[in-house]
Design a protein around this motif. Sequence first.
Motif, PDB file in Angstrom:
ATOM      1  N   ARG A  29      -3.629  50.122  29.563  1.00 23.30           N
ATOM      2  CA  ARG A  29      -2.398  50.534  28.893  1.00 23.30           C
ATOM      3  C   ARG A  29      -1.262  50.538  29.902  1.00 23.30           C
ATOM      4  O   ARG A  29      -1.476  50.728  31.099  1.00 23.30           O
ATOM      5  N   ALA A  30      -0.040  50.349  29.406  1.00 21.86           N
ATOM      6  CA  ALA A  30       1.138  50.406  30.271  1.00 21.86           C
ATOM      7  C   ALA A  30       1.128  51.737  31.023  1.00 21.86           C
ATOM      8  O   ALA A  30       0.835  52.782  30.446  1.00 21.86           O
ATOM      9  N   GLU A  38       3.904  46.830  36.306  1.00 23.38           N
ATOM     10  CA  GLU A  38       5.117  47.423  35.737  1.00 23.38           C
ATOM     11  C   GLU A  38       5.566  46.750  34.451  1.00 23.38           C
ATOM     12  O   GLU A  38       6.551  47.171  33.856  1.00 23.38           O
ATOM     13  N   ILE A  85       4.433  44.659  30.592  1.00 24.81           N
ATOM     14  CA  ILE A  85       3.420  44.409  29.569  1.00 24.81           C
ATOM     15  C   ILE A  85       3.208  42.904  29.486  1.00 24.81           C
ATOM     16  O   ILE A  85       4.157  42.121  29.568  1.00 24.81           O
ATOM     17  N   VAL A  94      -1.210  46.361  27.898  1.00 25.17           N
ATOM     18  CA  VAL A  94      -0.778  46.581  26.523  1.00 25.17           C
ATOM     19  C   VAL A  94      -0.014  47.901  26.425  1.00 25.17           C
ATOM     20  O   VAL A  94      -0.118  48.753  27.293  1.00 25.17           O
ATOM     21  N   GLU A  95       0.748  48.029  25.320  1.00 23.82           N
ATOM     22  CA  GLU A  95       1.528  49.273  25.119  1.00 23.82           C
ATOM     23  C   GLU A  95       0.627  50.431  24.795  1.00 23.82           C
ATOM     24  O   GLU A  95      -0.409  50.352  24.308  1.00 23.82           O
TER      25      GLU A  95
END
Length: 180
Positions: free
Chosen positions: A117-118, A157, A159, A179-180
């Motif tokens: 995840r971000a 840093e 996506i 991914v977000e």
Amino acid sequence: MTRRTIPARRSVAVLFAISALLAACGEDNEVGDDALFDFDPEQAEALGGSTTVPTTAPVEGVEQTTTTVAQQTTTTVAQQTTTTVAAAEREVSEEVLVRDDGQDGQGQFTPNVVQIRAGGTIRFKNIGTQARTVVFESLGVRVGPIAPGSVEIFKPEFIGDFNYVDDTRPYAGGKVIVVE
């Protein structure tokens, strides 16, 4: 009433066992000798052991100790514990093992595709015998060099999908999916 007797061989064995037990309990026995536990704290730590030492002058009535085990430091003060972990050992989203060619029958990067995840982090851990540098050409980022037995942390840093290679082995690579 029938009287049973113990055969001579059995009685000799029983007497021998009793005498051995009594000899083991004699005054010259070294059981409980604290000198048997003397060791070099540096050697213990190198072997993954731990050492406990006071960290400051003791405050009357308050026990304070610091224990270090495998780069993790724990401080205890009056039954409250704080643990400090080395930066490279902190929680990460994924860990990628970096190997030499053919090591353990595995690929050079295991796993070679990771998704995080971000805001997540990836720990590249070199379990090989040569220093390695992970290169993300599309990002212009180099992670390393990572010495054998060491780790480097990478926190993307952006996506997206980012391919990487080992700068000494361009055929060895993988992908990070953020991914977000």
